[in-house]
Design a protein around this motif. Structure first.
Motif, PDB file in Angstrom:
ATOM      1  N   GLU A 637       0.919  -1.039   0.021  1.00 13.52           N
ATOM      2  CA  GLU A 637       0.054   0.089   0.111  1.00 13.52           C
ATOM      3  C   GLU A 637       1.004   1.313   0.059  1.00 13.52           C
ATOM      4  O   GLU A 637       0.445   2.446  -0.511  1.00 13.52           O
ATOM      5  CB  GLU A 637      -0.947  -0.146   1.350  1.00 13.52           C
ATOM      6  N   SER A 640       1.656   2.932  -3.723  1.00 16.16           N
ATOM      7  CA  SER A 640       0.742   3.693  -4.049  1.00 16.16           C
ATOM      8  C   SER A 640       1.314   5.209  -4.452  1.00 16.16           C
ATOM      9  O   SER A 640       2.008   5.404  -3.831  1.00 16.16           O
ATOM     10  CB  SER A 640      -0.870   3.856  -3.494  1.00 16.16           C
ATOM     11  N   VAL A 646      -3.026   0.939  -4.667  1.00 11.98           N
ATOM     12  CA  VAL A 646      -3.006  -0.397  -4.506  1.00 11.98           C
ATOM     13  C   VAL A 646      -4.008  -0.665  -3.208  1.00 11.98           C
ATOM     14  O   VAL A 646      -3.795  -0.018  -2.261  1.00 11.98           O
ATOM     15  CB  VAL A 646      -1.371  -0.778  -3.952  1.00 11.98           C
ATOM     16  N   ILE A 706       5.715  -6.049  -8.032  1.00 15.94           N
ATOM     17  CA  ILE A 706       4.285  -5.191  -7.888  1.00 15.94           C
ATOM     18  C   ILE A 706       4.561  -4.068  -8.497  1.00 15.94           C
ATOM     19  O   ILE A 706       3.634  -3.251  -9.162  1.00 15.94           O
ATOM     20  CB  ILE A 706       3.870  -5.390  -6.435  1.00 15.94           C
ATOM     21  N   MET A 710       2.610  -2.277 -11.941  1.00  6.99           N
ATOM     22  CA  MET A 710       2.076  -0.786 -11.415  1.00  6.99           C
ATOM     23  C   MET A 710       2.187   0.039 -12.663  1.00  6.99           C
ATOM     24  O   MET A 710       1.585   0.772 -13.140  1.00  6.99           O
ATOM     25  CB  MET A 710       2.221  -0.450 -10.316  1.00  6.99           C
TER      26      MET A 710
END
Length: 815
Positions: A637, A640, A646, A706, A710
């Motif tokens: 998180e 983000s 996220v 991740i 993204m």
């Protein structure tokens, strides 16, 4: 033999003594004070019988029984004397009654002479009187019933019974009976008449007429209401921390409108169902003439969890709990391996600690509990939990690296938890080791070494060569001895959840650190939102134990679900109330989650719209232990940004199962597995539904992948690439295609797929795309500088000689 449940008051009654005397005898003989309704056990009864028997003992039983017999003979005489006195009184009353009628009759004889027969009957009656006396003396007990029967003769007439009057006596008192008849008649007629009711109605009507004569003013009405209220007894209202307006009104015995009116006068706008605090309720209730008392609400936690403070005499010395903290790869686990003579590092993925490990070490006959925490940035919360649960923090700093970001964070965690810090300068065996530089850096963060006049112990160690390990252990024991760590083992256990995981065969397993009291097998424990009974308890070496005292880490089975790492646990007395408490905590957590979602208002409408445009990457996190779930969730998180958010929609412990794949398919999420694998059914379903499952063993790889994913979701960014400048030298009008610009490429080049910006006198007139690019009569893909060409635009037709065309292309790029 004594009966069951022989109570204090029963024994006192049997012995003809007071209950207070019985209780005093018990307290004098070392028993607890009892109440009159308390049952006595056999030991207490034996003591009571012995004491009372000794107190009432006699020298000779013959003399005692002889005295009792004399007392029994002496008792009937007073009764006979009393009866004789009663008979004498009755005779005196009867003679007085007979004399009074006799006087009345003598007066009547003067007016009217009596017959001889009456005189004869009187003489006969007089002659019989002496005979009747012995009969009365024989049966004195029957006189009272006979008298009562005479008193009820008048009432018995109404029931149809015969009334007998002794006409033989000349002294019958008829006036007495006539008076009774009159009383009966008047009472019966009074009941039928409505005279008193009419009188009352008359009085009320007179009062009403008086009132109608003078109209009551508003001031008088308010005064009258105030007086009536003052006459009323004062109402006592019990209010907790909060109360609704409706409940307050019902307790005050007034309408809700009155309470709302009072609140409105104080500037508080409230409805019937509005919740007001204690202070506001107290002001309103006092204004309405009531007395307010603070209601003490006894929660379930207060009833089943013992939070009482221990007495000084109950406390006993306990082992120190030490947390090992520091930057990643500075050798924390290696130092613990050197202390324990084991190799935990080899079992950790990538050589990085990703769980909290709890160990017990025996040093010089004393035991130390060690908690090994991860050093990577992803495990901040885990380090904070480790610091809060311990007494001493060992800060490991590599002699060649010095202070690093996670080292600073570890220092801050230890200071926040107010624990003593011992610095272990590791890797002293390396050629580039510089302990003085490390000490210099420590002073910048308020840790001054003892060698430099401070109070921070710094121990140079080498986990590889075992140099300085003994000195480190001695320093830990010295600090623990100065701190005088104590706990009370003779109370229900309480402590903190160090780690929790879900085992496929054994179910939820939690690693607990007992901080106070003793945890035993079979105890009911509440840990956060989890409840259960301790089925199996093992120590850090995997051996089964039946109890764990203060500072002992254990692994338990028996919880209904995996608790969150960092939750405190308590041993409770009532399992039913414990489950009720857990349900309350779950509801509270749901309510907090629900409150975090804000409804759309005019103020946050634009923000909500922006959030709606924001792209969202939904992730389901599954890991082997709860601490890793939190670490992965927090770090995902964190990455983000303004355009992609996220959102971890679910986090759990255990293997990736079918329900996880179903959730991912329904919510368009990807599944991240950390040290876990999907089961075959989940794998097949994921392949069928096209759900992306990523498995990792090291947290670095997870975060990097991740982030890469993204970047594919980011809104594309474009930059302009200039191709060339073209001058319009001639404009041709063709009926079939419109205007064509006869142009000359000044610099660069122009391509068929390029965009054109039309600039006239330094001002951008239009931007358009090329519809056609020709050189002479042939269509071409590009024209280089120094050549002529014909350019036709798609939309813009207002082309003039002297215009400059700027050819450019838009290129997508990523940061």
């Amino acid at each position: 033999m004594t009966r069951d449940k022989y109570k204090v008051h029963e024994l006192a009654k049997d012995f003809d003594i007071s209950s207070k005397e019985v209780v005093e005898i018990l307290t004098q003989n070392g028993f607890e004070a009892k109440k009159s309704m308390t049952a006595l056990d056999p030991n207490e009864l034996d003591v009571l019988f012995n004491v009372i028997t000794a107190k009432n003992s006699v020298e000779s039983f013959d003399a005692y029984f002889a005295a009792g017999a004399k007392k029994e003979e002496a008792e009937p005489q007073p009764e006979k004397e009393e009866k004789a006195e009663e008979k004498a009184d009755e005779k005196a009353e009867k003679s007085a009654e007979k004399k009074a009628p006799a006087k009345e009759e003598t007066a009547a004889k003067e007016e009217k002479p009596t017959d001889r027969s009456e005189k004869q009957s009187d003489q006969k009656a007089k002659g019989k009187k002496p005979e009747s006396r012995p009969a009365k003396a024989k049966a004195p007990e029957k006189q009272q019933p006979a008298k009562a029967k005479d008193d009820h003769k008048i009432q018995s007439r109404t029931k149809g019974e015969a009334r007998r009057v002794d006409t033989r006596a000349s002294n019958v008192n008829l006036d007495k009976y006539n008076e009774k008849y009159d009383e009966m008649a008047s009472s019966s007629t009074r009941g039928r008449e409505m005279g008193p009711n009419k009188q009352k109605l008359k009085q009320k009507s007179q009062q009403y007429n008086k009132k109608r004569g003078k109209k009551e003013t508003e001031a008088e009405r308010l005064k009258r209401i105030a007086e009536e209220r003052a006459k009323r007894p004062q109402i006592v209202v019990k209010v907790g921390d909060e109360i609704t307006v409706g409940e307050l009104a019902s307790q005050l015995k007034v309408t809700a409108a009155e309470v709302i009116k009072k609140l409105f006068s104080y500037g508080v706008m409230a409805t019937v169902n509005e919740v007001i605090d204690f202070d506001t309720a107290e002001i309103v209730a006092t204004e309405l003439g009531a007395k307010v008392e603070k209601e003490v609400v006894v929660t379930i936690e207060d009833r089943i969890i013992d939070d009482s403070e221990d007495k000084e005499e109950d406390l006993q010395p306990r082992d120190p709990v030490v947390v090992v903290m520091g930057h990643v790869d500075h050798g924390k686990t290696s130092i613990l391996d050197a202390i324990r003579n084991t190799e935990v590092t080899a079992t950790e993925a990538g050589g990085i600690t990703q769980h909290i490990g709890a160990y017990r070490v025996n040093c010089n006959g004393k035991k130390i509990t060690f908690l090994d925490t991860p050093g990577h940035a992803a495990f901040t919360a885990m380090r904070a939990r480790g610091a809060m649960a311990t007494d001493i923090a060992v800060l490991v700093v590599a002699a060649d690296d010095g202070i690093m970001p996670q080292t600073i964070e570890a220092i801050n965690h230890a200071k926040a938890a107010e624990v003593q810090i011992i610095v272990a300068i590791n890797k002293m065996d390396k050629p580039g080791a510089n302990p003085d530089r490390v000490m210099q850096q420590l002073t910048e963060y308020g840790l001054v070494p003892e060698e430099w006049g401070g109070d921070t112990i710094c121990v140079p160690v080498s986990a590889k060569t075992h140099m300085g390990i003994d000195s480190l252990l001695e320093s830990i024991l010295l600090v623990a001895e100065v701190a005088e760590l104590k706990a009370n083992p003779n109370r229900p256990g309480k402590g903190v959840v160090i780690e929790a995981r879900l085992d496929k065969s054994r179910g939820p397993i939690a690693t607990l650190l007992v901080q106070n009291g003793t945890l035993k097998s079979g105890d009911i424990i509440v840990a956060g939102t989890s409840v259960g009974r301790v089925r199996v308890m093992t120590n850090d070496k995997g051996r089964k134990v039946n109890s764990a005292g203060p500072s002992v880490p254990v692994e338990i089975m028996g919880l209904a679900e995996t608790p969150n790492a960092g939750d405190s646990f308590n041993v409770v007395s009532d399992e039913r109330l414990a489950r009720e408490l857990v349900e309350q905590r779950k509801d509270q957590a749901k309510q907090e989650q629900f409150n975090s979602y804000h409804k759309v208002t005019l103020e946050n409408l634009f923000t909500s719209m922006q959030e709606g445009e924001m792209k969202e990457l939904k992730i389901i996190v599954k890991a082997d232990v709860q601490g890793s779930v939190e670490a992965v969730k927090q770090n995902l998180e964190k990455i983000s940004n303004d355009e992609v958010r996220v959102k971890v929609i679910h986090g759990g412990v255990g293997a990736i199962n079918e329900s996880d794949v179903m959730l991912a398919g329904a919510s368009n999420a990807i599944i991240v597995g950390f040290n876990v694998r999907p089961d075959p059914v989940a794998q097949a379903n994921a392949e069928r539904d096209g759900v992306d499952i990523r498995m990792y063993r090291v947290i670095y790889d997870c975060i990097e992948e991740i982030e890469a994913a993204m970047k594919g979701m980011l809104a594309p960014k474009f930059r302009e690439i200039s191709l060339g400048r073209i001058e319009v030298r001639n404009v041709l009008n063709l009926s079939s295609v419109g205007k064509i610009a006869g142009s000359y490429v000044l610099e660069g080049k122009v391509t068929r797929n390029a965009q054109i910006r039309v600039v006239r006198d330094g001002i951008v007139v239009a931007e358009d795309e090329i519809a056609s690019l020709r050189r002479f009569k042939d269509d071409v893909k590009e024209v280089q500088s120094g050549y002529e060409c014909g350019i036709g635009l798609t939309k813009f037709n207002d082309i003039k000689e002297g215009d400059i065309f700027e050819a450019f292309m838009m290129e997508e790029y990523r940061d």
